[in-house]
Design a protein around this motif. Sequence first.
Motif, PDB file in Angstrom:
ATOM      1  N   TYR A 320     -47.079-101.924-128.832  1.00 18.69           N
ATOM      2  CA  TYR A 320     -47.582-102.922-127.923  1.00 18.69           C
ATOM      3  C   TYR A 320     -47.408-104.030-126.704  1.00 18.69           C
ATOM      4  CZ  TYR A 320     -51.323-106.379-130.071  1.00 18.69           C
ATOM      5  OH  TYR A 320     -52.514-107.450-130.090  1.00 18.69           O
ATOM      6  N   ARG A 321     -47.175-103.024-126.393  1.00 19.97           N
ATOM      7  CA  ARG A 321     -46.433-103.885-124.814  1.00 19.97           C
ATOM      8  C   ARG A 321     -47.011-104.258-123.771  1.00 19.97           C
ATOM      9  NH1 ARG A 321     -45.466-106.022-121.026  1.00 19.97           N
ATOM     10  NH2 ARG A 321     -44.020-105.806-119.414  1.00 19.97           N
ATOM     11  N   GLU A 322     -48.622-103.480-123.631  1.00 22.37           N
ATOM     12  CA  GLU A 322     -48.933-104.127-122.324  1.00 22.37           C
ATOM     13  C   GLU A 322     -50.108-105.555-123.226  1.00 22.37           C
ATOM     14  OE1 GLU A 322     -51.052-100.686-125.150  1.00 22.37           O
ATOM     15  OE2 GLU A 322     -49.495-101.062-124.270  1.00 22.37           O
ATOM     16  N   ASN A 323     -50.508-105.003-124.107  1.00 22.47           N
ATOM     17  CA  ASN A 323     -50.347-106.701-125.084  1.00 22.47           C
ATOM     18  C   ASN A 323     -50.267-108.118-124.872  1.00 22.47           C
ATOM     19  OD1 ASN A 323     -52.527-104.056-126.630  1.00 22.47           O
ATOM     20  ND2 ASN A 323     -54.010-105.596-125.495  1.00 22.47           N
ATOM     21  N   GLU A 330     -42.548-108.614-115.439  1.00 20.30           N
ATOM     22  CA  GLU A 330     -42.513-107.227-115.193  1.00 20.30           C
ATOM     23  C   GLU A 330     -41.212-106.655-115.745  1.00 20.30           C
ATOM     24  OE1 GLU A 330     -44.335-105.095-113.930  1.00 20.30           O
ATOM     25  OE2 GLU A 330     -46.488-107.272-113.269  1.00 20.30           O
ATOM     26  N   ASN A 333     -39.148 -99.926-116.147  1.00 20.36           N
ATOM     27  CA  ASN A 333     -39.448 -98.902-117.266  1.00 20.36           C
ATOM     28  C   ASN A 333     -38.214 -98.063-117.740  1.00 20.36           C
ATOM     29  OD1 ASN A 333     -42.326 -99.009-117.237  1.00 20.36           O
ATOM     30  ND2 ASN A 333     -42.591 -98.361-115.904  1.00 20.36           N
ATOM     31  N   GLU A 337     -39.074 -97.347-122.901  1.00 17.64           N
ATOM     32  CA  GLU A 337     -39.880 -98.011-122.986  1.00 17.64           C
ATOM     33  C   GLU A 337     -39.174 -99.169-123.621  1.00 17.64           C
ATOM     34  OE1 GLU A 337     -43.632 -97.350-124.185  1.00 17.64           O
ATOM     35  OE2 GLU A 337     -43.649 -95.566-123.256  1.00 17.64           O
ATOM     36  N   ASN A 385     -52.526-110.576-124.360  1.00  9.30           N
ATOM     37  CA  ASN A 385     -53.059-110.290-123.365  1.00  9.30           C
ATOM     38  C   ASN A 385     -54.585-109.266-123.385  1.00  9.30           C
ATOM     39  OD1 ASN A 385     -53.329-110.457-120.395  1.00  9.30           O
ATOM     40  ND2 ASN A 385     -51.472-109.023-119.644  1.00  9.30           N
TER      41      ASN A 385
END
Length: 665
Positions: A320-323, A330, A333, A337, A385
């Motif tokens: 769910y990292r991108e949300n 930042e 990587n 992950e 996000n």
Amino acid sequence: MSEMLKITLPDGSVREVAQGTTPYDIAAAIGPGLAKAAIAARVDGELRDITRPLTGDATLALVTSKDEADALELARHDFAHILAEAVQTLFPGTQITFGPSTDDGFYYDFAPKDRPFTDEDLPAIEAEMRKIIAANKPLRREIWDRDALIARWRAQGENFKAEWAAELPAGDEISVYWSGDDWMDMCRGPHLASTGRLDPQAFKLTRVSGAYWRGDQKNAMLSRVYGTGWLNKKQLDLHLTRLEEAAKRDHRKLGQEMDLFHLQQEAHGSVFWHPKGYMIWRELEAYMRRAIDGAGYKEVKTPQVMDSRQWEQSGHWGKYRENMFVIPDEVPNTEDEGPVISGEADWMALKPMNCPAHVLIFRQGIKSYRDLPLRIYENGCCHRNEPHGALHGLMRVRQFTQDDAHIFCREDQIVDEVRKFCALADRIYQQLGFEGYSIKLALRPEKRFGTEEMWDQAETELRDAVAAAGLATDAYGWEELPGEGAFYAPKLEWHLTDAIGRTWQVGTIQSDRVLPERLDASYVAEDGEKHRPVMLHRAIFGSYERFIGILIEHFAGKLPVWLAPVQAVVATIVSDADDYAHDVTAQLKAAGIRVESDLRNEKINYKVREHSLAKVPHLLVVGKREAEEGTVAIRTLGEERQRFMPLAEAIALLKAEATPPDLRV
């Protein structure tokens, strides 16, 4: 002699036909009525053209307009192609790109030669589309070599189509569809047999907007033409009526008219609640607290920001990292992950959900089997996000508050706990004015944690609980949804039906064995050993923001009196009644009514219109006569006639209506 194929029909019968026979041929052999009605076929479950030849043994189901989902998909796909053909006929030099079907229609993206399209172009395009339908042009599938198709697109100046085709694997054969012999588009299909199979009165072009090629703002700006398409004019008219009614009920429009909330760029995706809007929130929050207190929940409050290592351990970091909103925003990587921690600066994240924090509360102190079930509740503020383009009023936001709870229980308590939740949700939805809802079971997704045995057990428990609650029936729209569960648990979903027939997915309950394992939650069982509890994630509203938006649209702003931010306004006809209006207002406030007074030097009809627009349930009109008699004239929102009654009687009436439904005797 050609090879004979064995085609199995839905009734189990088998027909032997020559290779190259089409589904239409089989329909015609069965009977002329079926041949006329059949519009497509399912071959081994795949939807195909009615005229596409069969090449091997297969199961075959003929599709007619009675199979509405398939029929609508075909019609909308055809409308999109006809739209593209019409545009290129009217505006030579326009390049075509893509045109998919949507939930209620279709759209197509174009690169116009001279100027962007506007809404003023739509009537002419509609007229040209009807000409193409009336021409009954056959829709014919053809297979092309990839390189030959790219060469044709380039020769025709279709640069966007050529670019897309060039990205397909070399040597691929690509299907195209011809409309008659003079227009074609690259497409997987399927389509109807001809344009004349569409009802020319069953579509309408609705608007034009800009859209970037392939959704990337670095690419060319295109003109997107939207339309809605149906099987017949009756369906179209019903849809347009629903759209018109939905526009009247739009919570963003009503929220402004009623002075409830606003949104602005300075906090994009978050809501600025005004006093009247927040009053609705407070009433719902108080109502929900009474409900969960009565159901044995313990309310907690957990931090907004937590160490990213906690999210890695729970599995949300990888899934769910991108949300998530991360502090700093930042994160380097790594192969796994996971977060990188250096020195004293820990990576933190705003919580997108409350469940890991509730596990940490559960882990404080030793828990015994006698402590279970433990029901932990939180009005938890979360941040996600969401993409900028997905934000939509109160319905899709970045900051929201969940009516969130987690039930930690033993294996033998699961079915009963879910059954109790079903009863609680049913009571709340009924009391809030939603008489119709359906329940669906979202099953394991392709990417998930946990063993197959875990998922088998969890899905079976949810089925058993719904059956025990008497809700696994057609009356409740019971349905199972393969692949739509969360990555850690299957879930039951509640889909409410609003006043104009739209459905909204709100409440859920999930049966989770993954997070207790990943976050090391345990209790001491009767045997003296540590065991994992099962964690039931549950919500009824889903989020306060979205549920309030649904309520506004369901009631078209005319909220039940107990939820209305202003329940009554005392309005004067003449200034001689000002003192009496003050007295009436004071007595209503003393009775617990949310009331305002309007003593402005304006005509009463002006005041009535203004407070009606603000959706105030009751307007108490007072003049000289009412002041002398100790009465009021009540104008109720939505009713034409007014009622005259003594003030004491009016106060009793309003007090009864202002009492929340769970507190009424």
